[in-house]
Design an enzyme around this catalytic site. Sequence first.
Site, PDB file in Angstrom:
ATOM      1  N   CYS A 197      -6.175 -18.003   7.499  1.00 21.20           N
ATOM      2  CA  CYS A 197      -5.599 -18.126   8.834  1.00 21.20           C
ATOM      3  C   CYS A 197      -6.727 -18.611   9.737  1.00 21.20           C
ATOM      4  O   CYS A 197      -7.623 -17.841  10.092  1.00 21.20           O
ATOM      5  CB  CYS A 197      -5.066 -16.777   9.320  1.00 21.20           C
ATOM      6  SG  CYS A 197      -4.350 -16.830  10.989  1.00 21.20           S
ATOM      7  N   GLU A 242      -0.855 -23.918   9.673  1.00 19.02           N
ATOM      8  CA  GLU A 242      -1.426 -24.248   8.380  1.00 19.02           C
ATOM      9  C   GLU A 242      -1.236 -25.748   8.154  1.00 19.02           C
ATOM     10  O   GLU A 242      -0.355 -26.372   8.762  1.00 19.02           O
ATOM     11  CB  GLU A 242      -0.766 -23.462   7.242  1.00 19.02           C
ATOM     12  CG  GLU A 242      -1.016 -21.965   7.260  1.00 19.02           C
ATOM     13  CD  GLU A 242      -2.454 -21.562   6.995  1.00 19.02           C
ATOM     14  OE1 GLU A 242      -3.300 -22.475   6.736  1.00 19.02           O
ATOM     15  OE2 GLU A 242      -2.754 -20.362   7.033  1.00 19.02           O
TER      16      GLU A 242
END
Length: 266
Positions: free
Chosen positions: A2, A115
């Site tokens: 992340c 992402e």
Amino acid sequence: MCGRYASVVSRADLLDRFAVDESNADEPRGQDFNVMPTKDEPVVIARVPKDAGDDAAPERDLRTFRWGLLPFWAKDIKVGARMINARVEVVHENPAYRRAFKSQRALIPVDAFYEWLETDQVGKASKQLKQPFVLRPTDGLTLPLAGLYEVWYDKSLPDDDPNRIMPTYTIITTIATDSVGRIHERMPMAITPDHWDEWLDPRNHDVDELCGLMAPPVDGSLDMYAVSKAINSVKNNGPELLEPLPAEHERTHAPAGCRQGTVADR
């Protein structure tokens, strides 16, 4: 991993969502649609007042910490940029995290995270181009990610320098679930509301119990859709970063099995 997220909900909403008294909260810092490592962002922690009895419930704080954990033994602030995530598989025993895991756990309020999916397109220097995707809770609530924090002291500064003390944090990650795994191999861990007390309590040192409190967001609980490559630049920071690409563009870039979000869906 992340490595970029959005923190946009208001301070008032965070206080209400995480049951934090306003007197235990730092001043608001405004919306951030492009949170990157080394930025200062809200985290929720808990502490037991010094004059409280053994049975007293910990009080929750909403504080502003720097993203990128700095262990107490770190020699240089640059170390934090490499420690934005902690792998759940080893977080309880890794020397960089085990002290924090024992008693300095946090909730990281996230409204969406980004992402990047590798595409079949080739750019400059023959590099594969990547398409950014946003992942955000389908219920519209702030996602409470599992995190750790440390307070680092810059020994190069004098004792009375306010910048000498630097609270930092990291986000715990795990192997991605099936749907998210089509975009990236890892994803952040979350803590459900019924486990917040046990997770935040600094007196809870039961490693097995603590590991059992963490879980990836339930498969299907996240909307995933392609967004503009404007997110790639740290100079860009606005609500347009969360807007989905036109449907025809997303169909071209979406990995199999991903839900294709549109403005109408939200």
